[in-house]
Design a protein around this motif. Structure first.
Motif, PDB file in Angstrom:
ATOM      1  N   ARG A  57       4.738   5.496   6.268  1.00 45.83           N
ATOM      2  CA  ARG A  57       5.423   4.812   4.870  1.00 45.83           C
ATOM      3  C   ARG A  57       5.637   3.568   4.792  1.00 45.83           C
ATOM      4  O   ARG A  57       5.081   2.639   3.875  1.00 45.83           O
ATOM      5  N   LYS A  58       6.057   2.886   6.176  1.00 46.92           N
ATOM      6  CA  LYS A  58       6.165   1.424   6.052  1.00 46.92           C
ATOM      7  C   LYS A  58       4.861   0.685   6.085  1.00 46.92           C
ATOM      8  O   LYS A  58       4.875  -0.237   5.382  1.00 46.92           O
ATOM      9  N   ARG A  59       4.007   1.433   6.769  1.00 41.66           N
ATOM     10  CA  ARG A  59       2.679   0.586   6.739  1.00 41.66           C
ATOM     11  C   ARG A  59       2.031   0.551   5.192  1.00 41.66           C
ATOM     12  O   ARG A  59       1.500  -0.525   4.792  1.00 41.66           O
ATOM     13  N   GLU A  77       7.565   7.835   9.052  1.00 39.18           N
ATOM     14  CA  GLU A  77       8.142   6.547   8.508  1.00 39.18           C
ATOM     15  C   GLU A  77       7.295   5.366   8.869  1.00 39.18           C
ATOM     16  O   GLU A  77       7.380   4.456   7.957  1.00 39.18           O
ATOM     17  N   GLU A  78       6.849   5.408   9.931  1.00 38.70           N
ATOM     18  CA  GLU A  78       5.763   4.197  10.182  1.00 38.70           C
ATOM     19  C   GLU A  78       4.602   4.149   9.336  1.00 38.70           C
ATOM     20  O   GLU A  78       4.170   3.167   8.708  1.00 38.70           O
ATOM     21  N   ASN A 124       2.455  -4.167  -0.712  1.00 35.75           N
ATOM     22  CA  ASN A 124       3.173  -5.459  -0.763  1.00 35.75           C
ATOM     23  C   ASN A 124       2.189  -6.514  -0.632  1.00 35.75           C
ATOM     24  O   ASN A 124       2.173  -7.482  -1.341  1.00 35.75           O
ATOM     25  N   GLU A 156       3.590   0.796   2.570  1.00 36.60           N
ATOM     26  CA  GLU A 156       4.708   0.110   1.554  1.00 36.60           C
ATOM     27  C   GLU A 156       4.034  -1.552   2.048  1.00 36.60           C
ATOM     28  O   GLU A 156       3.924  -2.364   0.918  1.00 36.60           O
ATOM     29  N   LEU A 157       3.779  -1.696   3.226  1.00 37.61           N
ATOM     30  CA  LEU A 157       3.656  -3.097   3.482  1.00 37.61           C
ATOM     31  C   LEU A 157       2.066  -3.603   3.042  1.00 37.61           C
ATOM     32  O   LEU A 157       1.983  -4.645   2.488  1.00 37.61           O
TER      33      LEU A 157
END
Length: 243
Positions: free
Chosen positions: A151-153, A148-149, A159, A155-156
């Motif tokens: 994926r978030k990284r 999850e981390e 972005n 995605e960040l």
């Protein structure tokens, strides 16, 4: 003194004293009555008559053994039979019995200990399995958090990349517009200089109007240039905060 009456089932008899009653051959079921009683009772239910029915055992007769009745071999056989059990001497028999009891106790204790050891081993295995299961679940949760981390990284970063591309695109656009504005400003300044020096076929009032119009255009161009410059500076600051 009490006076007793009896009934043999057909007729009454009496009166009798207690001593006379003993000679009447009464039994436990004989009905007896004396004055003061509410009803007839069986003889064995009357306390003073209970001694009539007490059984006295006969005397014991002792016999003296004769020489003919004494048999030495029989006594020896009895002594021998009494001193042995199942063909073994009593001491040997009881010793064997003791060893058997000890052996049985040892076997039972070993079985109990083995059962307890098996139970302890089973509980230990269950505990190990439970711990392994907990560790596996914890590892899975950790792996999920890591994924999850990540994926978030990602995605960040995507972005941020899109933001950087968008900001860079806008900055380039601003640069191009600023170049145009600079050219427009230069042209406006030349037009202002020409308007201030050109006087052919034009009144003074028309000259002033043209000069004012050009000056307004110059002010507008400068204001737009300042606005675009401020926007570009702000975008540069945003780019520095985006990693």
């Amino acid at each position: 003194m009490r006076i007793y009456y009896i009934n043999n089932g057909k007729e009454n008899g009496g009166p009798f004293t207690l001593e006379e009653l003993k000679s009447q051959q009464i039994n436990k079921a004989t009905l007896v009555w004396y004055q003061g009683m509410d009803e007839w009772k069986h003889a064995h239910d009357i306390e003073e008559l209970s001694s009539f029915f007490t059984v006295v055992p006969p005397p014991i007769k002792f016999t003296t053994p004769t020489p003919e009745t004494i048999s030495t071999p029989k006594i020896e056989d009895e002594k021998e039979s009494e001193s042995t059990i199942l063909g073994l001497k009593k001491s040997h028999f009881f010793l064997a019995l003791l060893f058997l009891a000890i052996f049985t106790a040892v076997v039972v204790l070993n079985v109990i200990q083995n059962n307890k050891r098996s139970e302890i081993d089973l509980k230990n295995k269950e505990t190990e399995f439970s711990n392994e299961k907990i560790d596996l679940e914890q590892n899975e949760r950790n792996e999920q958090r890591i994924q999850e981390e990540i994926r978030k990284r990602i995605e960040l970063e995507n972005n941020n990349l899109r933001k950087r591309d968008s900001i860079n695109s806008r900055i380039n656009e601003i640069k191009s517009i600023l170049i145009d504005k600079k050219n427009q400003l230069e042209n406006a300044k030349r037009a202002l200089s020409d308007a201030e020096t050109f006087t052919f076929l034009r009144s003074e009032n028309e000259k002033l109007q043209e000069i004012n119009l050009i000056q307004n255009d110059i002010q507008t161009i400068k204001a737009e240039t300042d606005q675009l410059t401020n926007e570009a500076d702000r975008l540069y600051l945003i780019l520095e905060t985006i990693r």
